[in-house]
Design a protein around this motif. Structure first.
Motif, PDB file in Angstrom:
ATOM      1  N   GLU A 151       1.012  44.434   8.390  1.00  0.00           N
ATOM      2  CA  GLU A 151       0.032  43.496   8.946  1.00  0.00           C
ATOM      3  C   GLU A 151      -0.646  42.651   7.874  1.00  0.00           C
ATOM      4  OE1 GLU A 151       0.429  46.610   9.850  1.00  0.00           O
ATOM      5  OE2 GLU A 151       0.398  46.772  12.034  1.00  0.00           O
ATOM      6  N   ILE A 194      -3.297  50.051  10.431  1.00  0.00           N
ATOM      7  CA  ILE A 194      -2.337  49.043   9.982  1.00  0.00           C
ATOM      8  C   ILE A 194      -1.686  49.501   8.670  1.00  0.00           C
ATOM      9  CG2 ILE A 194      -3.570  47.134  11.092  1.00  0.00           C
ATOM     10  CD1 ILE A 194      -4.628  46.326   8.301  1.00  0.00           C
ATOM     11  N   ASN A 205      -7.630  40.454  16.255  1.00  0.00           N
ATOM     12  CA  ASN A 205      -6.454  39.879  16.917  1.00  0.00           C
ATOM     13  C   ASN A 205      -5.656  40.939  17.644  1.00  0.00           C
ATOM     14  OD1 ASN A 205      -6.978  37.319  16.129  1.00  0.00           O
ATOM     15  ND2 ASN A 205      -5.563  37.315  14.393  1.00  0.00           N
ATOM     16  N   LYS A 206      -5.523  42.108  17.003  1.00  0.00           N
ATOM     17  CA  LYS A 206      -4.763  43.215  17.599  1.00  0.00           C
ATOM     18  C   LYS A 206      -5.390  43.608  18.927  1.00  0.00           C
ATOM     19  CE  LYS A 206      -2.167  46.573  15.134  1.00  0.00           C
ATOM     20  NZ  LYS A 206      -2.156  47.926  14.672  1.00  0.00           N
ATOM     21  N   HIS A 207      -6.742  43.712  18.930  1.00  0.00           N
ATOM     22  CA  HIS A 207      -7.441  44.127  20.151  1.00  0.00           C
ATOM     23  C   HIS A 207      -7.345  43.064  21.230  1.00  0.00           C
ATOM     24  CE1 HIS A 207      -9.017  47.913  18.871  1.00  0.00           C
ATOM     25  NE2 HIS A 207      -9.414  47.382  17.730  1.00  0.00           N
ATOM     26  N   LYS A 228      -7.599  43.102  12.833  1.00  0.00           N
ATOM     27  CA  LYS A 228      -7.922  44.112  13.849  1.00  0.00           C
ATOM     28  C   LYS A 228      -8.428  43.456  15.130  1.00  0.00           C
ATOM     29  CE  LYS A 228      -8.289  48.222  11.150  1.00  0.00           C
ATOM     30  NZ  LYS A 228      -9.017  49.408  10.775  1.00  0.00           N
ATOM     31  N   ASP A 262      -5.057  51.845  16.046  1.00  0.00           N
ATOM     32  CA  ASP A 262      -5.339  50.517  15.477  1.00  0.00           C
ATOM     33  C   ASP A 262      -5.182  50.518  13.952  1.00  0.00           C
ATOM     34  OD1 ASP A 262      -7.684  51.666  14.643  1.00  0.00           O
ATOM     35  OD2 ASP A 262      -8.903  49.905  15.126  1.00  0.00           O
TER      36      ASP A 262
END
Ligand code: DC
Length: 235
Positions: A146, A5, A230-232, A228, A3
Protein backbone atom coordinates in the motif's frame (compact mmCIF):
# COMPACT_ATOMS: atom_id res chain seq x y z
CA UNK A 1 -11.81 -6.13 8.64
CA UNK A 2 -8.00 -6.31 8.62
CA UNK A 3 -6.92 -2.72 8.10
CA UNK A 4 -3.23 -3.56 8.37
CA UNK A 5 -1.06 -2.60 5.44
CA UNK A 6 2.38 -3.44 4.05
CA UNK A 7 4.97 -0.66 3.98
CA UNK A 8 7.96 -1.11 1.66
CA UNK A 9 11.05 1.01 2.16
CA UNK A 10 13.72 0.77 -0.52
CA UNK A 11 16.76 2.92 -1.13
CA UNK A 12 20.49 3.40 -1.15
CA UNK A 13 22.91 1.98 1.44
CA UNK A 14 22.93 3.93 4.72
CA UNK A 15 20.14 6.22 3.58
CA UNK A 16 18.34 5.80 6.91
CA UNK A 17 15.87 3.13 5.77
CA UNK A 18 16.15 0.98 8.86
CA UNK A 19 15.96 3.88 11.35
CA UNK A 20 12.78 5.08 9.68
CA UNK A 21 11.33 1.57 9.34
CA UNK A 22 11.96 0.87 13.04
CA UNK A 23 10.19 4.06 14.13
CA UNK A 24 7.18 3.36 11.92
CA UNK A 25 6.89 -0.24 13.10
CA UNK A 26 7.11 0.86 16.73
CA UNK A 27 4.34 3.43 16.33
CA UNK A 28 2.05 1.09 14.38
CA UNK A 29 3.01 -2.00 16.40
CA UNK A 30 3.94 -3.68 13.11
CA UNK A 31 6.63 -6.27 12.49
CA UNK A 32 9.91 -4.88 11.18
CA UNK A 33 11.95 -6.94 8.71
CA UNK A 34 15.41 -5.82 7.62
CA UNK A 35 16.05 -7.71 4.37
CA UNK A 36 19.60 -6.34 4.10
CA UNK A 37 20.29 -8.30 7.29
CA UNK A 38 19.06 -11.45 5.52
CA UNK A 39 21.47 -10.95 2.59
CA UNK A 40 24.20 -10.28 5.16
CA UNK A 41 23.21 -13.48 7.00
CA UNK A 42 23.61 -15.55 3.84
CA UNK A 43 26.98 -13.85 3.23
CA UNK A 44 28.08 -14.79 6.74
CA UNK A 45 27.06 -18.38 6.08
CA UNK A 46 29.03 -18.39 2.81
CA UNK A 47 32.12 -17.04 4.61
CA UNK A 48 31.79 -19.68 7.32
CA UNK A 49 31.48 -22.44 4.74
CA UNK A 50 34.80 -21.26 3.29
CA UNK A 51 33.20 -20.38 -0.03
CA UNK A 52 35.38 -17.30 -0.53
CA UNK A 53 38.63 -19.15 0.28
CA UNK A 54 38.37 -21.68 -2.45
CA UNK A 55 39.95 -21.41 -5.87
CA UNK A 56 37.19 -23.74 -6.92
CA UNK A 57 34.49 -21.20 -6.03
CA UNK A 58 31.32 -22.35 -7.60
CA UNK A 59 27.96 -21.02 -6.58
CA UNK A 60 26.38 -24.40 -7.11
CA UNK A 61 28.40 -25.77 -4.16
CA UNK A 62 26.78 -23.25 -1.86
CA UNK A 63 23.16 -23.50 -3.01
CA UNK A 64 22.39 -26.74 -1.08
CA UNK A 65 23.13 -24.87 2.19
CA UNK A 66 20.15 -22.62 1.46
CA UNK A 67 17.65 -25.45 1.42
CA UNK A 68 16.75 -25.47 5.11
CA UNK A 69 17.83 -21.96 5.96
CA UNK A 70 15.68 -20.34 8.64
CA UNK A 71 15.43 -16.67 9.58
CA UNK A 72 13.67 -15.21 12.61
CA UNK A 73 13.37 -11.59 13.70
CA UNK A 74 12.87 -11.21 17.44
CA UNK A 75 12.26 -7.90 19.14
CA UNK A 76 14.33 -7.42 22.29
CA UNK A 77 12.16 -4.92 24.16
CA UNK A 78 14.75 -4.33 26.88
CA UNK A 79 17.20 -2.68 24.49
CA UNK A 80 14.62 -1.69 21.89
CA UNK A 81 16.29 -3.72 19.14
CA UNK A 82 15.10 -6.34 16.67
CA UNK A 83 17.67 -9.14 16.41
CA UNK A 84 18.04 -11.46 13.46
CA UNK A 85 18.49 -15.20 14.03
CA UNK A 86 19.90 -17.52 11.39
CA UNK A 87 19.15 -21.19 12.06
CA UNK A 88 18.59 -20.34 15.73
CA UNK A 89 21.75 -18.25 16.21
CA UNK A 90 21.67 -14.53 16.96
CA UNK A 91 23.84 -13.00 14.20
CA UNK A 92 22.85 -9.37 14.74
CA UNK A 93 26.39 -8.13 15.56
CA UNK A 94 28.41 -10.40 13.33
CA UNK A 95 26.63 -9.42 10.11
CA UNK A 96 27.71 -5.78 10.55
CA UNK A 97 31.42 -6.65 10.24
CA UNK A 98 33.56 -5.18 7.48
CA UNK A 99 34.20 -8.59 5.97
CA UNK A 100 30.47 -9.26 5.51
CA UNK A 101 29.88 -5.69 4.30
CA UNK A 102 32.53 -6.07 1.59
CA UNK A 103 31.19 -9.40 0.28
CA UNK A 104 27.41 -8.91 0.51
CA UNK A 105 27.01 -7.18 -2.88
CA UNK A 106 28.51 -10.20 -4.57
CA UNK A 107 26.20 -12.63 -2.73
CA UNK A 108 23.10 -10.55 -3.41
CA UNK A 109 23.58 -10.81 -7.19
CA UNK A 110 23.14 -14.58 -7.23
CA UNK A 111 19.70 -15.49 -8.67
CA UNK A 112 19.15 -18.62 -6.54
CA UNK A 113 19.86 -16.63 -3.37
CA UNK A 114 17.51 -13.79 -4.34
CA UNK A 115 14.81 -16.29 -5.22
CA UNK A 116 15.09 -18.07 -1.88
CA UNK A 117 15.16 -14.88 0.22
CA UNK A 118 12.29 -13.31 -1.74
CA UNK A 119 10.15 -16.35 -0.97
CA UNK A 120 10.92 -16.16 2.76
CA UNK A 121 10.20 -12.41 2.74
CA UNK A 122 6.83 -12.90 1.03
CA UNK A 123 5.89 -15.37 3.78
CA UNK A 124 6.76 -12.82 6.48
CA UNK A 125 4.15 -10.49 4.94
CA UNK A 126 1.31 -12.98 4.65
CA UNK A 127 -0.75 -11.36 7.40
CA UNK A 128 0.25 -7.79 6.52
CA UNK A 129 1.06 -5.39 9.39
CA UNK A 130 4.68 -5.26 8.32
CA UNK A 131 7.37 -2.71 7.52
CA UNK A 132 10.11 -4.18 5.34
CA UNK A 133 13.23 -2.42 4.10
CA UNK A 134 15.69 -3.32 1.37
CA UNK A 135 16.35 -2.64 -2.31
CA UNK A 136 13.56 -4.48 -4.14
CA UNK A 137 10.70 -4.69 -1.65
CA UNK A 138 8.23 -2.43 -3.47
CA UNK A 139 9.30 -3.71 -6.88
CA UNK A 140 9.70 -7.49 -6.41
CA UNK A 141 8.75 -8.71 -2.94
CA UNK A 142 5.51 -6.77 -2.39
CA UNK A 143 4.64 -5.04 -5.67
CA UNK A 144 1.11 -4.49 -4.29
CA UNK A 145 2.17 -2.94 -0.99
CA UNK A 146 0.00 0.00 0.00
CA UNK A 147 2.89 2.38 0.68
CA UNK A 148 6.24 2.39 -1.11
CA UNK A 149 9.00 4.71 0.05
CA UNK A 150 12.28 5.35 -1.76
CA UNK A 151 15.09 6.74 0.40
CA UNK A 152 18.11 8.66 -0.70
CA UNK A 153 20.66 11.05 0.79
CA UNK A 154 23.96 12.66 -0.12
CA UNK A 155 26.96 10.34 -0.35
CA UNK A 156 28.72 12.33 2.41
CA UNK A 157 25.88 12.04 4.92
CA UNK A 158 25.42 8.33 4.17
CA UNK A 159 29.15 7.58 4.40
CA UNK A 160 29.43 9.42 7.69
CA UNK A 161 26.48 7.46 9.14
CA UNK A 162 28.05 4.13 8.17
CA UNK A 163 31.49 5.26 9.40
CA UNK A 164 30.00 6.13 12.82
CA UNK A 165 28.18 2.76 13.02
CA UNK A 166 31.36 0.84 12.18
CA UNK A 167 33.36 2.80 14.74
CA UNK A 168 30.77 1.92 17.37
CA UNK A 169 31.42 -1.79 16.81
CA UNK A 170 35.19 -1.24 16.92
CA UNK A 171 36.05 -1.65 13.21
CA UNK A 172 39.31 0.08 12.17
CA UNK A 173 38.39 1.86 8.97
CA UNK A 174 38.82 5.35 7.56
CA UNK A 175 35.98 7.57 6.39
CA UNK A 176 37.43 7.42 2.84
CA UNK A 177 37.29 3.60 2.80
CA UNK A 178 33.67 3.65 3.95
CA UNK A 179 32.81 6.19 1.26
CA UNK A 180 34.47 4.07 -1.44
CA UNK A 181 32.57 0.97 -0.26
CA UNK A 182 29.24 2.82 -0.34
CA UNK A 183 29.88 4.12 -3.86
CA UNK A 184 30.79 0.58 -4.93
CA UNK A 185 27.60 -0.82 -3.37
CA UNK A 186 25.47 1.88 -5.02
CA UNK A 187 26.85 0.81 -8.38
CA UNK A 188 26.31 -2.88 -7.66
CA UNK A 189 22.77 -2.31 -6.28
CA UNK A 190 21.61 -0.24 -9.24
CA UNK A 191 23.29 -2.15 -12.05
CA UNK A 192 22.68 -5.81 -11.21
CA UNK A 193 20.51 -7.71 -13.66
CA UNK A 194 18.00 -9.12 -11.18
CA UNK A 195 15.87 -6.79 -9.06
CA UNK A 196 18.15 -3.74 -9.23
CA UNK A 197 17.52 -0.80 -6.94
CA UNK A 198 15.30 1.53 -8.95
CA UNK A 199 12.79 4.22 -8.08
CA UNK A 200 9.59 3.26 -9.86
CA UNK A 201 6.74 5.67 -10.52
CA UNK A 202 4.63 4.48 -7.57
CA UNK A 203 7.32 5.24 -4.96
CA UNK A 204 7.28 8.29 -2.70
CA UNK A 205 10.80 9.68 -2.58
CA UNK A 206 12.38 10.93 0.62
CA UNK A 207 15.76 12.67 0.51
CA UNK A 208 16.80 12.84 4.13
CA UNK A 209 20.13 14.64 3.72
CA UNK A 210 18.70 17.54 5.71
CA UNK A 211 15.39 16.07 6.91
CA UNK A 212 14.94 15.21 10.60
CA UNK A 213 13.36 11.94 11.68
CA UNK A 214 10.40 13.89 13.05
CA UNK A 215 9.70 15.46 9.66
CA UNK A 216 10.07 12.14 7.87
CA UNK A 217 7.59 10.53 10.27
CA UNK A 218 5.11 13.39 9.89
CA UNK A 219 5.13 12.91 6.15
CA UNK A 220 4.79 9.13 6.37
CA UNK A 221 1.91 9.24 8.85
CA UNK A 222 0.01 11.72 6.70
CA UNK A 223 0.32 9.22 3.86
CA UNK A 224 -0.65 6.25 6.04
CA UNK A 225 -3.74 8.05 7.35
CA UNK A 226 -4.81 8.86 3.80
CA UNK A 227 -4.33 5.23 2.70
CA UNK A 228 -6.34 3.92 5.66
CA UNK A 229 -9.15 6.44 5.06
CA UNK A 230 -9.37 5.38 1.39
CA UNK A 231 -9.44 1.72 2.43
CA UNK A 232 -12.40 2.36 4.74
CA UNK A 233 -14.32 4.42 2.18
CA UNK A 234 -13.96 1.63 -0.42
CA UNK A 235 -15.41 -1.04 1.93
O1 DC B 1 20.74 -2.56 3.79
P1 DC B 1 22.13 -3.22 3.92
O2 DC B 1 23.26 -2.29 3.62
O3 DC B 1 22.31 -3.92 5.21
O4 DC B 1 22.13 -4.34 2.76
C1 DC B 1 23.25 -5.15 2.55
C2 DC B 1 23.33 -5.54 1.07
O5 DC B 1 22.28 -6.43 0.72
C3 DC B 1 23.27 -4.38 0.10
O6 DC B 1 24.56 -4.07 -0.40
C4 DC B 1 22.39 -4.85 -1.02
C5 DC B 1 21.79 -6.15 -0.57
N1 DC B 1 20.32 -6.15 -0.53
C6 DC B 1 19.64 -6.53 -1.65
O7 DC B 1 20.27 -6.81 -2.67
N2 DC B 1 18.28 -6.61 -1.63
C7 DC B 1 17.59 -6.30 -0.54
N3 DC B 1 16.25 -6.40 -0.54
C8 DC B 1 18.27 -5.88 0.64
C9 DC B 1 19.64 -5.80 0.60
Amino acid sequence: MNDKIIISIDGYSSSGKSSLAKEISKKLKYKYIDTGAMYRGVTLLAIRKGIFNSDLWNVQNFIPFLKNINFKFICNNKIDQTDIFLNGENIQSEIRSLDVTKKVSFISQIPEIREKLTLIQKNFGEKKGIVMDGRDIGSSVFPKSELKIFMKGSIEVRSYRRYRDLQKIGEQISYEEVRTNIIHRDIMDTSRTISPLKKHIDYIEIDNTFLSMEKQLNLIFQLINKIKKNKHSIV
